[in-house]
Design a protein around this motif. Structure first.
Motif, PDB file in Angstrom:
ATOM      1  N   HIS A  50       0.721  -1.007   0.087  1.00 20.08           N
ATOM      2  CA  HIS A  50      -0.088   0.205  -0.062  1.00 20.08           C
ATOM      3  C   HIS A  50       0.867   1.127   0.065  1.00 20.08           C
ATOM      4  O   HIS A  50       0.679   2.061  -0.793  1.00 20.08           O
ATOM      5  CB  HIS A  50      -0.742  -0.123   1.126  1.00 20.08           C
ATOM      6  CG  HIS A  50      -1.767   1.172   1.181  1.00 20.08           C
ATOM      7  ND1 HIS A  50      -2.917   1.212   0.501  1.00 20.08           N
ATOM      8  CD2 HIS A  50      -1.611   2.437   1.930  1.00 20.08           C
ATOM      9  CE1 HIS A  50      -3.687   2.620   0.671  1.00 20.08           C
ATOM     10  NE2 HIS A  50      -2.788   3.194   1.674  1.00 20.08           N
ATOM     11  N   SER A  51       1.720   1.455   0.692  1.00 21.62           N
ATOM     12  CA  SER A  51       2.760   2.489   0.893  1.00 21.62           C
ATOM     13  C   SER A  51       3.760   2.414   0.335  1.00 21.62           C
ATOM     14  O   SER A  51       4.419   3.758  -0.017  1.00 21.62           O
ATOM     15  CB  SER A  51       3.029   2.543   2.585  1.00 21.62           C
ATOM     16  OG  SER A  51       4.194   1.397   2.703  1.00 21.62           O
ATOM     17  N   GLY A  52       4.149   1.538  -0.507  1.00 19.21           N
ATOM     18  CA  GLY A  52       5.430   1.476  -1.336  1.00 19.21           C
ATOM     19  C   GLY A  52       6.789   1.682  -0.918  1.00 19.21           C
ATOM     20  O   GLY A  52       7.484   2.312  -1.315  1.00 19.21           O
ATOM     21  N   THR A  53       6.742   1.448   0.459  1.00 20.55           N
ATOM     22  CA  THR A  53       7.921   1.501   1.355  1.00 20.55           C
ATOM     23  C   THR A  53       8.190   0.502   2.340  1.00 20.55           C
ATOM     24  O   THR A  53       7.044  -0.107   2.436  1.00 20.55           O
ATOM     25  CB  THR A  53       8.197   3.017   1.893  1.00 20.55           C
ATOM     26  OG1 THR A  53       9.405   3.364   2.306  1.00 20.55           O
ATOM     27  CG2 THR A  53       7.107   3.472   2.793  1.00 20.55           C
ATOM     28  N   PHE A 113      -3.068  -5.287  12.740  1.00 14.78           N
ATOM     29  CA  PHE A 113      -1.627  -4.970  12.762  1.00 14.78           C
ATOM     30  C   PHE A 113      -1.789  -3.623  12.329  1.00 14.78           C
ATOM     31  O   PHE A 113      -1.899  -3.438  11.430  1.00 14.78           O
ATOM     32  CB  PHE A 113      -0.776  -5.777  12.112  1.00 14.78           C
ATOM     33  CG  PHE A 113      -0.322  -7.061  12.725  1.00 14.78           C
ATOM     34  CD1 PHE A 113       0.890  -7.440  12.822  1.00 14.78           C
ATOM     35  CD2 PHE A 113      -1.269  -8.320  12.787  1.00 14.78           C
ATOM     36  CE1 PHE A 113       1.444  -8.728  13.311  1.00 14.78           C
ATOM     37  CE2 PHE A 113      -0.971  -9.385  13.260  1.00 14.78           C
ATOM     38  CZ  PHE A 113       0.343  -9.747  13.626  1.00 14.78           C
ATOM     39  N   THR A 114      -1.025  -2.767  13.291  1.00 17.60           N
ATOM     40  CA  THR A 114      -0.891  -1.370  13.017  1.00 17.60           C
ATOM     41  C   THR A 114       0.594  -1.341  12.416  1.00 17.60           C
ATOM     42  O   THR A 114       1.611  -1.613  13.054  1.00 17.60           O
ATOM     43  CB  THR A 114      -0.955  -0.684  14.321  1.00 17.60           C
ATOM     44  OG1 THR A 114      -2.319  -0.645  14.466  1.00 17.60           O
ATOM     45  CG2 THR A 114      -0.857   1.072  13.753  1.00 17.60           C
ATOM     46  N   MET A 115       0.802  -0.863  11.326  1.00 20.01           N
ATOM     47  CA  MET A 115       2.064  -0.834  10.649  1.00 20.01           C
ATOM     48  C   MET A 115       2.366   0.620  10.275  1.00 20.01           C
ATOM     49  O   MET A 115       1.478   1.527  10.236  1.00 20.01           O
ATOM     50  CB  MET A 115       2.146  -1.528   9.212  1.00 20.01           C
ATOM     51  CG  MET A 115       1.525  -2.933   9.449  1.00 20.01           C
ATOM     52  SD  MET A 115       2.584  -4.089  10.583  1.00 20.01           S
ATOM     53  CE  MET A 115       3.889  -4.340   9.309  1.00 20.01           C
ATOM     54  N   VAL A 116       3.719   1.041  10.361  1.00 18.70           N
ATOM     55  CA  VAL A 116       3.986   2.305   9.999  1.00 18.70           C
ATOM     56  C   VAL A 116       5.074   2.430   8.926  1.00 18.70           C
ATOM     57  O   VAL A 116       6.087   1.714   9.117  1.00 18.70           O
ATOM     58  CB  VAL A 116       4.697   3.048  11.502  1.00 18.70           C
ATOM     59  CG1 VAL A 116       5.027   4.449  11.077  1.00 18.70           C
ATOM     60  CG2 VAL A 116       3.521   2.971  12.541  1.00 18.70           C
ATOM     61  N   VAL A 127       1.497   7.855   3.946  1.00 20.31           N
ATOM     62  CA  VAL A 127       0.999   6.900   3.149  1.00 20.31           C
ATOM     63  C   VAL A 127       0.106   7.388   2.180  1.00 20.31           C
ATOM     64  O   VAL A 127      -0.833   8.269   2.476  1.00 20.31           O
ATOM     65  CB  VAL A 127       0.628   5.660   3.945  1.00 20.31           C
ATOM     66  CG1 VAL A 127       1.956   5.191   4.597  1.00 20.31           C
ATOM     67  CG2 VAL A 127      -0.427   6.098   4.910  1.00 20.31           C
ATOM     68  N   PRO A 128      -0.503   6.892   1.296  1.00 16.30           N
ATOM     69  CA  PRO A 128      -1.527   6.905   0.541  1.00 16.30           C
ATOM     70  C   PRO A 128      -2.851   6.873   1.200  1.00 16.30           C
ATOM     71  O   PRO A 128      -2.788   5.982   1.920  1.00 16.30           O
ATOM     72  CB  PRO A 128      -1.544   6.151  -0.850  1.00 16.30           C
ATOM     73  CG  PRO A 128       0.082   5.579  -0.891  1.00 16.30           C
ATOM     74  CD  PRO A 128       0.374   5.580   0.545  1.00 16.30           C
TER      75      PRO A 128
END
Length: 183
Positions: A50-53, A113-116, A127-128
């Protein structure tokens, strides 16, 4: 970052893995820790897609093991981004196990899961946004907001410097606990 949005379905991921005896505990059930490890991997993949990173795990909420997973079953994990903040994402994961001989499928676990998202130098990265295309996606986004609000409220109530345990003793009367506070 230019204000960019992605559809939930663009970042959904599914993985399947056959459960081997080496993943089992002494009673022949698959270790919960092994399943959590797989869940962390799919959460990372989903959030990174999703974030590309690169992304890191910030927290894991609501891990309930509903049904045991047996050696020889095919475990399938489905993940999707349910919520996005500025640099964080909540990835919902559903775990199912299928007996490959009978075809029976059971729901074993759901978790959040909370992801950063992080830059190469470890700083948070924007993030988008998320495009919600169905009632289910709207419901999942709203449920994530409520979980975040409840967590903040709980932290504010119980982690503050002015917390007074005696104010809550009445609430403990119906629980299997003995309170021996030193005065």
């Amino acid at each position: 970052m230019k204000n960019k949005y992605k559809h939930v379905e663009e970042t959904q991921i599914s993985i399947s893995e056959l459960m081997l005896p080496s993943f089992a505990n002494f009673s022949g059930k698959i270790h919960g820790g092994y399943i959590l490890n797989l869940m962390d991997q799919i959460a990372f993949a989903c959030a990174s897609k999703h974030s590309g990173t690169y992304c890191v795990t910030a927290s894991v909420d609501t891990v309930d093991f509903l049904n045991p997973i047996e050696v020889g079953e095919l475990v399938t994990m489905k993940a999707s981004v349910n919520y996005v903040g500025k640099s964080s994402m909540v990835v919902g994961i559903r775990v199912e196990a299928q007996n490959i001989q009978t075809g029976n499928v059971k729901h074993c676990n759901s978790s959040y899961f909370t992801m950063v998202a992080r830059t190469d130098d470890g700083k948070s990265k924007q993030v988008p946004g998320l495009i919600l295309d169905s009632d289910l996606e709207v419901r999942r986004f709203l449920k994530a907001i409520k979980r975040i609000e409840m967590k903040r409220k709980r932290q504010d109530e119980f982690d503050s410097d002015d917390f007074i345990p005696n104010d809550y003793l009445k609430e403990l009367e119906n629980y299997n606990v003995q309170v021996n506070l030193k005065k």
